[in-house]
Design a protein around this motif. Structure first.
Motif, mmCIF file in Angstrom:
data_model
loop_
_atom_site.group_PDB
_atom_site.id
_atom_site.type_symbol
_atom_site.label_atom_id
_atom_site.label_comp_id
_atom_site.label_asym_id
_atom_site.label_seq_id
_atom_site.Cartn_x
_atom_site.Cartn_y
_atom_site.Cartn_z
ATOM 1 N N ALA A 1 0.841 -1.202 0.000
ATOM 2 C CA ALA A 1 0.000 0.000 0.000
ATOM 3 C C ALA A 1 0.876 1.251 0.000
ATOM 4 O O ALA A 1 0.582 2.229 -0.700
ATOM 5 N N ASP A 2 1.950 1.228 0.774
ATOM 6 C CA ASP A 2 2.889 2.346 0.808
ATOM 7 C C ASP A 2 3.559 2.532 -0.549
ATOM 8 O O ASP A 2 3.732 3.663 -1.028
ATOM 9 N N ILE A 3 3.919 1.439 -1.202
ATOM 10 C CA ILE A 3 4.599 1.503 -2.497
ATOM 11 C C ILE A 3 3.664 2.044 -3.573
ATOM 12 O O ILE A 3 4.062 2.883 -4.393
ATOM 13 N N VAL A 4 2.420 1.604 -3.577
ATOM 14 C CA VAL A 4 1.458 2.098 -4.568
ATOM 15 C C VAL A 4 1.232 3.596 -4.377
ATOM 16 O O VAL A 4 1.158 4.356 -5.351
ATOM 17 N N THR A 5 1.136 4.034 -3.130
ATOM 18 C CA THR A 5 0.988 5.470 -2.861
ATOM 19 C C THR A 5 2.186 6.246 -3.397
ATOM 20 O O THR A 5 2.032 7.321 -3.993
ATOM 21 N N ALA A 6 3.387 5.708 -3.195
ATOM 22 C CA ALA A 6 4.590 6.374 -3.699
ATOM 23 C C ALA A 6 4.576 6.456 -5.222
ATOM 24 O O ALA A 6 4.943 7.480 -5.811
ATOM 25 N N ILE A 7 4.144 5.383 -5.885
ATOM 26 C CA ILE A 7 4.058 5.383 -7.340
ATOM 27 C C ILE A 7 3.078 6.445 -7.814
ATOM 28 O O ILE A 7 3.366 7.236 -8.729
ATOM 29 N N ASP A 8 1.918 6.497 -7.198
ATOM 30 C CA ASP A 8 0.892 7.453 -7.604
ATOM 31 C C ASP A 8 1.340 8.897 -7.426
ATOM 32 O O ASP A 8 1.038 9.766 -8.243
ATOM 33 N N ARG A 9 2.056 9.145 -6.352
ATOM 34 C CA ARG A 9 2.448 10.521 -6.032
ATOM 35 C C ARG A 9 3.805 10.906 -6.627
ATOM 36 O O ARG A 9 4.203 12.067 -6.538
ATOM 37 N N GLY A 10 4.536 9.916 -7.161
ATOM 38 C CA GLY A 10 5.872 10.205 -7.672
ATOM 39 C C GLY A 10 6.841 10.565 -6.575
ATOM 40 O O GLY A 10 7.787 11.335 -6.789
ATOM 41 N N GLU A 11 6.635 9.978 -5.392
ATOM 42 C CA GLU A 11 7.463 10.272 -4.227
ATOM 43 C C GLU A 11 8.250 9.038 -3.802
ATOM 44 O O GLU A 11 7.902 7.914 -4.186
ATOM 45 N N PRO A 12 9.303 9.204 -3.002
ATOM 46 C CA PRO A 12 10.026 8.039 -2.502
ATOM 47 C C PRO A 12 9.135 7.203 -1.584
ATOM 48 O O PRO A 12 8.297 7.739 -0.852
ATOM 49 N N PRO A 13 9.289 5.876 -1.585
ATOM 50 C CA PRO A 13 8.551 5.031 -0.644
ATOM 51 C C PRO A 13 9.131 5.184 0.755
ATOM 52 O O PRO A 13 10.214 5.744 0.939
#
Length: 399
Positions: free
Chosen positions: A333-345
Motif C-alpha cells: 500500500a505504501d509503495i502504490v501510494t509512492a508510485i501514484d504521487r511520484g514520491e520516494p517510498p
C-alpha cells in the motif's frame, strides 16, 4: 515497448505486476498482491518451469481469471509483456542484476530482502535507485515489519521521547531450520547466492527494526559459528555487539540451530521506559515520559501495552493466519501510494543497503577478530577482505 506509468488521482488504473521467482517467497508476495485493489499479477518469471507454473496456476485459481503469462527470463518478459511493477523474489545473489535490468527498462521495483549479497553491487544499486527516483521510478526493499502495529507503537514512543534516552537493545532470532531446509536447493547455505546464514536470511528483518529504532550504527564486533548443520558454507549462529552514534549499545543474536524454534524478539531500553516486541506482537511497553518526576526508583512500572494497541496485537493473542500477508500488504500500500504521487517510498534502497552493511560488518568482524567500523563497510574500504567460509561439513567458529 513504451514505459508503463500509473495514472494518479481518483479512478487510477491497475498496475500490472511481474513476479520474478516462483518459489515460496514468490507465492507469499502473490498472496499480498492479490489483496491490493490496484495491483494485478500480469506474469510470472522463473527459469524453473514447474515453480513458475505452480504460481501462475495458483493466481488463476484464486482470481478466477486466466493464468498469468509465464516467462523464463525477465528480459523476455520486459520485451513481450505490459509491466508496471517488477517484484524480485529470486535467490539473494541475483537481486542486484535483475533490479538493474528492471530499472533500466523504466519499471518500478520491489526487492525481497536482502538487497543483495554483494556490497559493491548493492552500492551501485543504491545509486541507480536514487537516479531512478529522480525520474519518478519507485524502488523499495521489503521491510514489512516496520509496518507492524507493534513496531509503529514503539517507534512513536521513541520519537516522542517517552522512553527517554535510548541506552540499549537486545535483538534475538532463535529459530530452527533442519538439515532438509539447506539440502532443499543448491543455492541455500552458499556465500555466492544466499550471502550468509542465520543472520543474512532469518534475522535480517530484526536487524532492520533494530536500526530503524536505534538510529545510525557505528561499530560492530562479532563471532559466528556453524554448529548444527552440515554441507553448508555459512553460519547457523551469530552473536554481535553494535554501537550506535547516539552511544546506545545493542546485543544481536541469530540462530537456525535453536530447536524447536522460538521467536524473534526485540527489547529496547531507555532512561524513561522500555519496550518488548516478541513474534511481531507487543509484549511490554512502559513509557514514563515526563509524567514521573524522579525515575530513580520506579514505583509502578505497569505494562502499558494494552493502552497502545488492541488486544489482537498484544503478545499472547492468537495471531491471524494471514499475518505474514498483512505485513507485505501494508508495505505494498505504501509503495502504490509512492508510485501514484511520484514520491520516494517509506523504505528505500538506501535503507536496505545500511542493513546489508551491518550484516556484512558482523561477518567481517567475525573473520578479522576485531571491531569493524560500519562506515568502512559502507564506503567499500573492506570490500577486498573475503569473508571466511567454514567449508563443507565443518563445524566451528569463523575467526
Amino acid at each position: 515497448m513504451t514505459t508503463w506509468r500509473t495514472d494518479t488521482g481518483a479512478g487510477a488504473g491497475p498496475i500490472p505486476v511481474a513476479i520474478v521467482g516462483g518459489g515460496v517467497i514468490g507465492h507469499n508476495h502473490a498472496a499480498a498482491i492479490l489483496r491490493h485493489p490496484r495491483l494485478r499479477i500480469a506474469c510470472v518469471v522463473d527459469p524453473a518451469a514447474l515453480a513458475g507454473r505452480g504460481l501462475a496456476e495458483r493466481v488463476a485459481a484464486q482470481t478466477g481469471a486466466e493464468q498469468p503469462a509465464r516467462y523464463e527470463s525477465l528480459t523476455d518478459a520486459l520485451a513481450k509483456q505490459e509491466i508496471g511493477l517488477v517484484v524480485i523474489c529470486t535467490p539473494s545473489g541475483t537481486h542486484a542484476g535483475l533490479t538493474e535490468e528492471a530499472l533500466g527498462a523504466g519499471k518500478h521495483v520491489v526487492i525481497e530482502k536482502p538487497l543483495d549479497v554483494s556490497l559493491p553491487r548493492a552500492r551501485q544499486l543504491t545509486r541507480l535507485a536514487a537516479d531512478a527516483q529522480s525520474r519518478g521510478i519507485v524502488c523499495s526493499v521489503i521491510s514489512q515489519h516496520r509496518f507492524d502495529p507493534a513496531s509503529i507503537a514503539v517507534s512513536e514512543a521513541i520519537a516522542a521521547g517517552r522512553l527517554g534516552r535510548i541506552t540499549s537493545a537486545v535483538a534475538s532470532v532463535a529459530w530452527w531450520r533442519g538439515q532438509r531446509y539447506y539440502d532443499s536447493a543448491d543455492w541455500r547455505g552458499t556465500w555466492d547466492l544466499d550471502g550468509g546464514g542465520a543472520l543474512m536470511n532469518q534475522a535480517v528483518h530484526t536487524v532492520d527494526l533494530l536500526l530503524w529504532l536505534l538510529g545510525r550504527p557505528t561499530e560492530v564486533f562479532a563471532y559466528t559459528a556453524l554448529l548444527a548443520h552440515e554441507r553448508i558454507e555459512v553460519e547457523d549462529v551469530a552473536v554481535a555487539t553494535i554501537r550506535f552514534a547516539s552511544g546506545a549499545l545493542a546485543v544481536l543474536h541469530a540462530s537456525t540451530g535453536a530447536y524447536p524454534g522460538l521467536s524473534a524478539r526485540l527489547q529496547v531500553h531507555g532512561t524513561r521506559g522500555s519496550a518488548i516486541i516478541d513474534g511481531d506482537q507487543l509484549e511490554y511497553l512502559h513509557a514514563a515520559g515526563d509524567t514521573v518526576e524522579d525515575p530513580e526508583d520506579p514505583e509502578d512500572p505497569v505494562n502499558q501495552a494494552a493502552e497502545a494497541l488492541p488486544a489482537a496485537e498484544l503478545r499472547g493473542a492468537a495471531k491471524q493466519p494471514d499475518s505474514f500477508v498483512l505485513g507485505h500488504l501494508r508495505q505494498y500500500a505504501d509503495i502504490v501510494t509512492a508510485i501514484d504521487r511520484g514520491e520516494p517510498p517509506s523504505i528505500r534502497v538506501e535503507d536496505g543497503f545500511t542493513v546489508l552493511a551491518v550484516v556484512k560488518a558482523v561477518y567481517l568482524a567475525a573473520t578479522l577478530g576485531r571491531p569493524v567500523p560500519v562506515d568502512d563497510v559502507r564506503q567499500g574500504l573492506l570490500d577486498h577482505v573475503p569473508v571466511r567460509s567454514q567449508g563443507s561439513g565443518e563445524r566451528g567458529e569463523q575467526r
